[in-house]
Enzyme design. Structure first.
Site, PDB file in Angstrom:
ATOM      1  N   THR A  25       0.834  -1.211   0.000  1.00  0.00           N
ATOM      2  CA  THR A  25       0.000   0.000   0.000  1.00  0.00           C
ATOM      3  C   THR A  25       0.865   1.256   0.000  1.00  0.00           C
ATOM      4  O   THR A  25       1.987   1.238   0.529  1.00  0.00           O
ATOM      5  CB  THR A  25      -0.897   0.008   1.256  1.00  0.00           C
ATOM      6  OG1 THR A  25      -1.454   1.310   1.428  1.00  0.00           O
ATOM      7  CG2 THR A  25      -0.127  -0.330   2.525  1.00  0.00           C
ATOM      8  N   ASP A  26       0.318   2.334  -0.544  1.00  0.00           N
ATOM      9  CA  ASP A  26       1.045   3.615  -0.497  1.00  0.00           C
ATOM     10  C   ASP A  26       1.181   4.138   0.937  1.00  0.00           C
ATOM     11  O   ASP A  26       2.019   4.996   1.221  1.00  0.00           O
ATOM     12  CB  ASP A  26       0.372   4.672  -1.390  1.00  0.00           C
ATOM     13  CG  ASP A  26      -1.070   4.991  -1.026  1.00  0.00           C
ATOM     14  OD1 ASP A  26      -1.612   4.368  -0.091  1.00  0.00           O
ATOM     15  OD2 ASP A  26      -1.664   5.866  -1.683  1.00  0.00           O
ATOM     16  N   GLU A  27       0.369   3.595   1.862  1.00  0.00           N
ATOM     17  CA  GLU A  27       0.414   4.099   3.242  1.00  0.00           C
ATOM     18  C   GLU A  27       1.746   3.823   3.928  1.00  0.00           C
ATOM     19  O   GLU A  27       2.054   4.447   4.946  1.00  0.00           O
ATOM     20  CB  GLU A  27      -0.721   3.489   4.077  1.00  0.00           C
ATOM     21  CG  GLU A  27      -2.077   3.944   3.631  1.00  0.00           C
ATOM     22  CD  GLU A  27      -3.146   3.818   4.700  1.00  0.00           C
ATOM     23  OE1 GLU A  27      -2.816   3.701   5.891  1.00  0.00           O
ATOM     24  OE2 GLU A  27      -4.324   3.840   4.320  1.00  0.00           O
ATOM     25  N   TYR A  31      -1.715  -0.162  11.242  1.00  0.00           N
ATOM     26  CA  TYR A  31      -1.947  -0.867   9.975  1.00  0.00           C
ATOM     27  C   TYR A  31      -0.773  -0.680   9.016  1.00  0.00           C
ATOM     28  O   TYR A  31      -0.196  -1.647   8.513  1.00  0.00           O
ATOM     29  CB  TYR A  31      -3.249  -0.373   9.317  1.00  0.00           C
ATOM     30  CG  TYR A  31      -3.282  -0.659   7.831  1.00  0.00           C
ATOM     31  CD1 TYR A  31      -3.387  -1.964   7.369  1.00  0.00           C
ATOM     32  CD2 TYR A  31      -3.156   0.374   6.894  1.00  0.00           C
ATOM     33  CE1 TYR A  31      -3.365  -2.240   6.004  1.00  0.00           C
ATOM     34  CE2 TYR A  31      -3.143   0.108   5.536  1.00  0.00           C
ATOM     35  CZ  TYR A  31      -3.253  -1.204   5.091  1.00  0.00           C
ATOM     36  OH  TYR A  31      -3.214  -1.475   3.751  1.00  0.00           O
ATOM     37  N   LYS A  67       2.065  -3.292   7.433  1.00  0.00           N
ATOM     38  CA  LYS A  67       2.312  -3.516   6.000  1.00  0.00           C
ATOM     39  C   LYS A  67       3.772  -3.213   5.653  1.00  0.00           C
ATOM     40  O   LYS A  67       4.405  -3.951   4.889  1.00  0.00           O
ATOM     41  CB  LYS A  67       1.382  -2.649   5.139  1.00  0.00           C
ATOM     42  CG  LYS A  67      -0.076  -3.064   5.158  1.00  0.00           C
ATOM     43  CD  LYS A  67      -0.327  -4.460   4.606  1.00  0.00           C
ATOM     44  CE  LYS A  67      -0.188  -4.551   3.092  1.00  0.00           C
ATOM     45  NZ  LYS A  67      -0.528  -5.922   2.606  1.00  0.00           N
ATOM     46  N   ARG A 100      -6.871  11.718  -0.745  1.00  0.00           N
ATOM     47  CA  ARG A 100      -6.540  10.352  -1.137  1.00  0.00           C
ATOM     48  C   ARG A 100      -6.525  10.295  -2.663  1.00  0.00           C
ATOM     49  O   ARG A 100      -7.173  11.084  -3.338  1.00  0.00           O
ATOM     50  CB  ARG A 100      -7.569   9.349  -0.582  1.00  0.00           C
ATOM     51  CG  ARG A 100      -7.613   9.279   0.963  1.00  0.00           C
ATOM     52  CD  ARG A 100      -6.326   8.709   1.515  1.00  0.00           C
ATOM     53  NE  ARG A 100      -6.281   8.549   2.956  1.00  0.00           N
ATOM     54  CZ  ARG A 100      -5.729   9.443   3.783  1.00  0.00           C
ATOM     55  NH1 ARG A 100      -5.230  10.574   3.328  1.00  0.00           N
ATOM     56  NH2 ARG A 100      -5.651   9.195   5.083  1.00  0.00           N
ATOM     57  N   HIS A 127      -4.064  10.853  11.584  1.00  0.00           N
ATOM     58  CA  HIS A 127      -4.658  10.882  10.234  1.00  0.00           C
ATOM     59  C   HIS A 127      -3.679  11.441   9.193  1.00  0.00           C
ATOM     60  O   HIS A 127      -3.331  12.623   9.242  1.00  0.00           O
ATOM     61  CB  HIS A 127      -5.920  11.748  10.298  1.00  0.00           C
ATOM     62  CG  HIS A 127      -6.845  11.573   9.146  1.00  0.00           C
ATOM     63  ND1 HIS A 127      -8.068  12.187   9.085  1.00  0.00           N
ATOM     64  CD2 HIS A 127      -6.736  10.845   8.005  1.00  0.00           C
ATOM     65  CE1 HIS A 127      -8.673  11.852   7.968  1.00  0.00           C
ATOM     66  NE2 HIS A 127      -7.876  11.036   7.286  1.00  0.00           N
TER      67      HIS A 127
HETATM   68  O1  DAU Z   1      -4.049   4.143   0.499  1.00  0.00           O
HETATM   69  C1  DAU Z   1      -4.340   2.789   0.463  1.00  0.00           C
HETATM   70  C2  DAU Z   1      -5.143   2.417   1.668  1.00  0.00           C
HETATM   71  O2  DAU Z   1      -6.450   2.907   1.477  1.00  0.00           O
HETATM   72  C3  DAU Z   1      -5.153   0.928   1.932  1.00  0.00           C
HETATM   73  O3  DAU Z   1      -3.857   0.477   2.237  1.00  0.00           O
HETATM   74  C4  DAU Z   1      -6.078   0.618   3.121  1.00  0.00           C
HETATM   75  O4  DAU Z   1      -6.151  -0.775   3.329  1.00  0.00           O
HETATM   76  C5  DAU Z   1      -7.437   1.176   2.836  1.00  0.00           C
HETATM   77  O5  DAU Z   1      -8.285   0.955   3.946  1.00  0.00           O
HETATM   78  C6  DAU Z   1      -7.366   2.666   2.514  1.00  0.00           C
HETATM   79  O6  DAU Z   1      -7.007   3.417   3.705  1.00  0.00           O
HETATM   80  P1  DAU Z   1      -7.699   4.787   4.104  1.00  0.00           P
HETATM   81  O7  DAU Z   1      -7.574   4.965   5.568  1.00  0.00           O
HETATM   82  O8  DAU Z   1      -7.202   5.891   3.254  1.00  0.00           O
HETATM   83  O9  DAU Z   1      -9.218   4.448   3.658  1.00  0.00           O
HETATM   84  P2  DAU Z   1     -10.620   4.793   4.351  1.00  0.00           P
HETATM   85  O10 DAU Z   1     -11.685   4.477   3.364  1.00  0.00           O
HETATM   86  O11 DAU Z   1     -10.730   4.214   5.723  1.00  0.00           O
HETATM   87  O12 DAU Z   1     -10.544   6.367   4.511  1.00  0.00           O
HETATM   88  C7  DAU Z   1     -10.368   7.224   3.381  1.00  0.00           C
HETATM   89  C8  DAU Z   1     -10.301   8.640   3.894  1.00  0.00           C
HETATM   90  O13 DAU Z   1     -11.607   9.010   4.381  1.00  0.00           O
HETATM   91  C9  DAU Z   1      -9.351   8.842   5.071  1.00  0.00           C
HETATM   92  O14 DAU Z   1      -8.736  10.112   4.950  1.00  0.00           O
HETATM   93  C10 DAU Z   1     -10.256   8.810   6.292  1.00  0.00           C
HETATM   94  C11 DAU Z   1     -11.573   9.363   5.766  1.00  0.00           C
HETATM   95  N1  DAU Z   1     -12.801   8.816   6.392  1.00  0.00           N
HETATM   96  C12 DAU Z   1     -12.945   7.461   6.463  1.00  0.00           C
HETATM   97  C13 DAU Z   1     -14.082   6.903   7.024  1.00  0.00           C
HETATM   98  C14 DAU Z   1     -14.243   5.407   7.139  1.00  0.00           C
HETATM   99  C15 DAU Z   1     -13.794   9.684   6.843  1.00  0.00           C
HETATM  100  O15 DAU Z   1     -13.650  10.922   6.753  1.00  0.00           O
HETATM  101  N2  DAU Z   1     -14.921   9.125   7.395  1.00  0.00           N
HETATM  102  C16 DAU Z   1     -15.105   7.784   7.505  1.00  0.00           C
HETATM  103  O16 DAU Z   1     -16.154   7.345   8.062  1.00  0.00           O
END
Ligand code: DAU
Length: 317
Positions: free
Chosen positions: A106-108, A133, A137, A197, A259
Site C-alpha cells: 500500500t502507499d500508506e 496498519y 504492512k 486520497r 490521520h
Molecule cells: O491508500 C491505500 C489504503 O487505502 C489501503 O492500504 C487501506 O487498506 C485502505 O483501507 C485505505 O485506507 P484509508 O484509511 O485511506 O481508507 P478509508 O476508506 O478508511 O478512509 C479514506 C479517507 O476518508 C481517510 O482520509 C479517512 C476518511 N474517512 C474514512 C471513514 C471510514 C472519513 O472521513 N470518514 C469515515 O467514516
C-alpha cells in the site's frame, strides 16, 4: 484471472474473516480452474498443505487486515495476519520454489505528503508508516525484501493508492458514504474533510498486479495509482450529488488519530512496464454507485449483521 487464464488453476486462499464473503465468487465458483481453500495465512501447516496439494508456482499475496480505524482500536491482529502471516507465506513460497511472489502492499507505508500538488510518492520515498496498519504492512514489505536478498525468492512489491469499486466492504469511505446516503443517514467526515486520497478503480489495480506478476523485474517495487487525487469532502459531495441528496447529510466528526494528510502516487515506473488505467474518477465512481444501487441486498445484509455493532460503536451519529 480465472476467465483470462483458463490454463491456470487459480487457488483462492482466504480465512473468510469479517470482510470475507463467498457470494463475491458466485460467477466463477463453478469454473473448472477455480479452487477455494478456507485457510488463515498464519496457520503454517494449513498453508504448506495447500501449496503441496495444488503445486503452487505463482503467488499474489492480497491477504491482510486492511482497515486503519480497526488497527487503531485493536492493533494485535494486524501484526498476526500482516506480519506473521506474510512470513508463513514467504516460507511456503521458498520451500516450494515458486516462480514469483507478488506482495500487494500500500502507499500508506510511505507515510503522508504535505498538501503540495507537485510532490508524489515514488518507489524511493522512505518508509515512514504512521498507523499500526501501515506499520504492519511496511514490516511485511521488509520481510519480502529480505527473502529476495537472502534467499533469492523471485518477488515484486506493489504499492497502490486507495481502491474503490464493486464489493468494497462498507467500512471504507466510498461504500460507507454510498450506503449511508441511500439510507438517508449522516455521513461521518473526519476532521475538516481536507485530507487527500488518490483513488484507483479496483479493476485497474488488478490489471497492474497481472502485469507485475508476468512482466515485473524480480526484486522491484512498483507504485500503482492513476492521478485521481480528491479531498474526502469532494468524494462525499460527489456521491451525494450523484444520488440527488442533500449535503445536510454531511457530519464533521472527531478526526482519526494520526490521520495522514495526503497520499499521491507517481506511477511512471509501472507505466513504463506497460500499464495504463482504464477508469478515471468520474467514470469509476459512476460505475461504482450504479453497482451499489443494483446490489443493495449484498450490502444491506452486511450492514444488518456483525458490522452493525461495529458501526454503532465506531460512530454514534
Ligand atoms: O491508500 C491505500 C489504503 O487505502 C489501503 O492500504 C487501506 O487498506 C485502505 O483501507 C485505505 O485506507 P484509508 O484509511 O485511506 O481508507 P478509508 O476508506 O478508511 O478512509 C479514506 C479517507 O476518508 C481517510 O482520509 C479517512 C476518511 N474517512 C474514512 C471513514 C471510514 C472519513 O472521513 N470518514 C469515515 O467514516
Amino acid at each position: 484471472m480465472v476467465k483470462k487464464y483458463p490454463n491456470y488453476n487459480i487457488i483462492n486462499l482466504d480465512a473468510l474473516t469479517y470482510a470475507g464473503d463467498l457470494t463475491k465468487h458466485s460467477d466463477i465458483q463453478h469454473e473448472a480452474n477455480y479452487f477455494f481453500e478456507k485457510v488463515d495465512i498464519s496457520d503454517r501447516s494449513a498453508v504448506f498443505s495447500v501449496f503441496e496439494k495444488h503445486s503452487i508456482n505463482l503467488v499474489t499475496h492480497f491477504a491482510a487486515e486492511s482497515h486503519v480505524d480497526r488497527s487503531i482500536t485493536d492493533p494485535e491482529i494486524f501484526i498476526k495476519t500482516n506480519v506473521l502471516g506474510t512470513q508463513v507465506l514467504l516460507d511456503a513460497a521458498k520451500q516450494f520454489n515458486v516462480e514469483k511472489f507478488v506482495h500487494v502492499s500500500t502507499d500508506e507505508v510511505y507515510g503522508e505528503l504535505e498538501f503540495d500538488p507537485t510532490t508524489f510518492f515514488t518507489e524511493n520515498t522512505p518508509l515512514e508508516p504512521n498507523s499500526p496498519y501501515s506499520a504492519s504492512k511496511a514490516s511485511s514489505d521488509l520481510l519480502v525484501r529480505s527473502y529476495y536478498e537472502t534467499f533469492g525468492l523471485p518477488m515484486n512489491i506493489t504499492r497502490c493508492s486507495n481502491n474503490y469499486g464493486p464489493y468494497h466492504f462498507p467500512e471504507k469511505l466510498i461504500p460507507l458514504t454510498v450506503s449511508r446516503v441511500l439510507n438517508n443517514q449522516k455521513v461521518p467526515v473526519y476532521g475538516t474533510g481536507e485530507n487527500i486520497r488518490d483513488w484507483l478503480h479496483v479493476l485497474d489495480h488488478c490489471s497492474a498486479i497481472d502485469l507485475v506478476m508476468h512482466e515485473g523485474v524480480n526484486g522491484e517495487v512498483y507504485n500503482v495509482g492513476g492521478h485521481n487525487e480528491k479531498t474526502n469532502l469532494e468524494v462525499v459531495e460527489t456521491i451525494i450529488k450523484a444520488l440527488g441528496k442533500s449535503e445536510d447529510l454531511i457530519e464533521f466528526v472527531e478526526d482519526r488519530l494520526g490521520h495522514d494528510k495526503r497520499y499521491a502516487i507517481d506511477p511512471s515506473k509501472l507505466e513504463k512496464l506497460g500499464w495504463k488505467p482504464t477508469y478515471n474518477f468520474d467514470s469509476g465512481i459512476k460505475q461504482t454507485i450504479d453497482w451499489y444501487l443494483d446490489n443493495q441486498e449484498w450490502w444491506e445484509t452486511i450492514l444488518s449483521g456483525e458490522y452493525k455493532n461495529y458501526f454503532e460503536k465506531q460512530y454514534s451519529l
